[in-house]
Scaffold this motif. Structure first.
Motif, PDB file in Angstrom:
ATOM      1  N   ALA A  29       1.095  -1.231   0.050  1.00 61.55           N
ATOM      2  CA  ALA A  29      -0.166   0.008  -0.055  1.00 61.55           C
ATOM      3  C   ALA A  29       0.868   1.208   0.025  1.00 61.55           C
ATOM      4  O   ALA A  29       0.358   2.247  -0.712  1.00 61.55           O
ATOM      5  CB  ALA A  29      -1.071   0.210   1.273  1.00 61.55           C
ATOM      6  N   LEU A  30       2.070   1.437   0.790  1.00 56.98           N
ATOM      7  CA  LEU A  30       2.919   2.416   0.760  1.00 56.98           C
ATOM      8  C   LEU A  30       3.712   2.591  -0.553  1.00 56.98           C
ATOM      9  O   LEU A  30       3.681   3.733  -1.061  1.00 56.98           O
ATOM     10  CB  LEU A  30       3.927   2.182   1.908  1.00 56.98           C
ATOM     11  N   GLN A  31       3.966   1.314  -1.155  1.00 54.84           N
ATOM     12  CA  GLN A  31       4.433   1.455  -2.586  1.00 54.84           C
ATOM     13  C   GLN A  31       3.581   2.172  -3.587  1.00 54.84           C
ATOM     14  O   GLN A  31       3.976   3.101  -4.269  1.00 54.84           O
ATOM     15  CB  GLN A  31       5.099  -0.160  -2.856  1.00 54.84           C
ATOM     16  N   GLY A  32       2.303   1.806  -3.272  1.00 50.86           N
ATOM     17  CA  GLY A  32       1.393   2.050  -4.380  1.00 50.86           C
ATOM     18  C   GLY A  32       0.858   3.654  -4.001  1.00 50.86           C
ATOM     19  O   GLY A  32       1.031   4.336  -5.144  1.00 50.86           O
ATOM     20  N   ALA A  33       1.076   4.024  -2.826  1.00 45.08           N
ATOM     21  CA  ALA A  33       0.791   5.541  -2.750  1.00 45.08           C
ATOM     22  C   ALA A  33       1.829   6.378  -3.135  1.00 45.08           C
ATOM     23  O   ALA A  33       1.569   7.361  -3.616  1.00 45.08           O
ATOM     24  CB  ALA A  33       0.667   5.734  -1.177  1.00 45.08           C
ATOM     25  N   ILE A  34       3.295   5.909  -2.849  1.00 46.56           N
ATOM     26  CA  ILE A  34       4.323   6.589  -3.527  1.00 46.56           C
ATOM     27  C   ILE A  34       4.317   6.605  -5.096  1.00 46.56           C
ATOM     28  O   ILE A  34       4.647   7.698  -5.766  1.00 46.56           O
ATOM     29  CB  ILE A  34       5.497   6.324  -2.936  1.00 46.56           C
ATOM     30  N   ALA A  35       4.037   5.514  -5.734  1.00 47.20           N
ATOM     31  CA  ALA A  35       3.955   5.311  -7.152  1.00 47.20           C
ATOM     32  C   ALA A  35       2.886   6.539  -7.458  1.00 47.20           C
ATOM     33  O   ALA A  35       3.054   6.889  -8.609  1.00 47.20           O
ATOM     34  CB  ALA A  35       3.618   3.894  -7.388  1.00 47.20           C
ATOM     35  N   ALA A  36       1.602   6.479  -6.854  1.00 48.65           N
ATOM     36  CA  ALA A  36       0.663   7.420  -7.501  1.00 48.65           C
ATOM     37  C   ALA A  36       1.145   8.787  -7.202  1.00 48.65           C
ATOM     38  O   ALA A  36       0.771   9.543  -8.126  1.00 48.65           O
ATOM     39  CB  ALA A  36      -0.525   7.246  -6.635  1.00 48.65           C
ATOM     40  N   LEU A  37       1.892   9.342  -6.232  1.00 51.79           N
ATOM     41  CA  LEU A  37       2.372  10.693  -6.331  1.00 51.79           C
ATOM     42  C   LEU A  37       3.573  10.593  -7.354  1.00 51.79           C
ATOM     43  O   LEU A  37       3.560  11.817  -7.868  1.00 51.79           O
ATOM     44  CB  LEU A  37       3.193  10.756  -4.958  1.00 51.79           C
ATOM     45  N   VAL A  38       4.193   9.610  -7.538  1.00 49.33           N
ATOM     46  CA  VAL A  38       5.273   9.881  -8.841  1.00 49.33           C
ATOM     47  C   VAL A  38       4.488   9.956  -9.969  1.00 49.33           C
ATOM     48  O   VAL A  38       4.755  10.965 -10.807  1.00 49.33           O
ATOM     49  CB  VAL A  38       6.207   8.768  -9.049  1.00 49.33           C
ATOM     50  N   ALA A  39       3.721   9.199 -10.396  1.00 50.93           N
ATOM     51  CA  ALA A  39       2.496   9.137 -11.630  1.00 50.93           C
ATOM     52  C   ALA A  39       1.868  10.582 -11.539  1.00 50.93           C
ATOM     53  O   ALA A  39       2.087  11.184 -12.784  1.00 50.93           O
ATOM     54  CB  ALA A  39       1.440   8.114 -11.563  1.00 50.93           C
ATOM     55  N   GLU A  40       1.818  11.340 -10.645  1.00 47.26           N
ATOM     56  CA  GLU A  40       0.832  12.551 -10.575  1.00 47.26           C
ATOM     57  C   GLU A  40       1.859  13.615 -11.148  1.00 47.26           C
ATOM     58  O   GLU A  40       1.890  14.615 -11.714  1.00 47.26           O
ATOM     59  CB  GLU A  40       0.431  12.862  -9.190  1.00 47.26           C
TER      60      GLU A  40
END
Length: 347
Positions: free
Chosen positions: A40-51
């Motif tokens: 979940a943490l990895q996914g949250a950071i990946a979402a910030l990167v994608a944004e």
């Protein structure tokens, strides 16, 4: 320092920006062991990167700042002396974040590099082309910022300019050292001469980084406060980190570093005149006055002993060298434009 659960919650809820999240994350020891079981943490950071990546593709200023603050945090791992801060240097998750951000950034920069079909293939012509691009043809070659620093900027404006310069000058010796890796013969020897100049020719008190740090100390400037400098300043420093860390970008590194060396004397002549005008005398001028003389010598040395033999032995390298010069010139133009606007309002 937040615990890992708080970090995960803030990242998931987007209460922290991408650079704030990464700065907190990089404080942890054995990082991979901590985040590997936390999808979940990895996914949250990946979402910030994608944004962030999506914003950079639209040239949004906030996204460009977040990108460069994030890369600056990651690149610091390659320059610190050791300790727990280096645990994440090659962490697979951090490397993935780094590469995603770098791809977005390079796409942004490559779109600003003109068609290189006019780059000469003959060695002598290429060297002349390179010199003319850096010193004459590019809009940043004689930017209005340095005329303003010479004749109109306040002492406060000059101090703010120097604070932003710390993103580059504070570790130029390390960048030259890294650029030597993989070179041989004339180019390696010329960079070694350049590096020895950075080392004060063996005199501790004359080391260029010590002189620059001493200047900041004398003026009471905290050169490590990344959040208080222009993102364009971070971009100029990140560029030099990028091209010297990545072995496949060695030609770009030579073009980028060469442009830095060649522009410094002209800029520093105007800057030291501004120092005189506002009363920054004596030791405050040592670093910049030294570079006026030293980098003038380096200009011809770089062209004759680095660019010329590199292109002779690896003709295809001229495209990377040219691209690296444009990277530096374009990011420098961004920064000079931003600083000129900001400094004109500083009393």
């Amino acid at each position: 320092m937040a615990d890992i659960a708080t970090l995960a919650a803030n990242a998931t809820n987007k209460e922290w920006s991408l650079p704030q999240t990464l700065n907190e994350l990089l404080r942890f020891e054995t990082l991979y062991q901590r985040i590997e079981p936390m999808p979940a943490l990895q996914g949250a950071i990946a979402a910030l990167v994608a944004e962030c990546v999506a914003g950079v593709s639209r040239a949004e200023q906030d996204s460009l700042r977040y990108l460069h603050e994030s890369l600056a945090a990651i690149y610091r791992l390659h320059f610190v002396r050791g300790g727990t801060a280096t645990d994440a240097q090659f962490d697979p998750f951090i490397v993935r974040v780094q590469r995603d951000l770098e791809r977005a950034w390079l796409a942004y920069e490559d779109a600003r590099v003109p068609d290189l079909e006019d780059v000469p293939s003959e060695i002598g012509e290429f060297v002349d082309w390179f010199r003319d691009l850096v010193l004459q043809r590019h809009p940043v070659s004689d930017h209005e910022l340095f005329h303003f620093l010479e004749g109109g900027a306040s002492r406060g404006a000059i101090e703010l300019f120097l604070k932003n310069e710390s993103t580059l000058d504070a570790r130029f010796d390390d960048l030259i050292a890294l650029a030597q890796v993989g070179l041989s013969d004339e180019p390696k020897l010329e960079l070694a001469r350049n590096y020895w100049d950075e080392m004060g020719n063996g005199n501790l008190e004359d080391m260029h980084t010590r002189l620059f740090d001493g200047l900041l100390d004398d003026l009471g400037i905290n050169g490590s406060a990344v959040d208080s400098v222009e993102w364009t300043a971070l971009a100029t420093g990140n560029l030099l980190s990028y091209v010297t860390i990545h072995r496949g970008r060695l030609p770009e590194a030579l073009g980028t570093l060469g442009a830095v060396e060649m522009l410094a004397p002209r800029r520093f002549v105007k800057l030291t005149a501004g120092f005189d005008r506002v009363g920054l005398l004596g030791d405050a001028q040592t670093y910049h006055r030294l570079h006026i003389e030293v980098d003038s010598d380096h200009t011809e040395g770089w062209l004759e002993h680095v660019i010329d033999p590199m292109v002779e032995h690896e003709p295809e390298s001229r495209m990377g060298i040219a691209r690296g010069a444009y990277y530096r010139l374009n990011t420098s133009l961004d920064h000079c434009d931003a600083m000129l606007t900001q400094l004109k309002s500083v009393t």
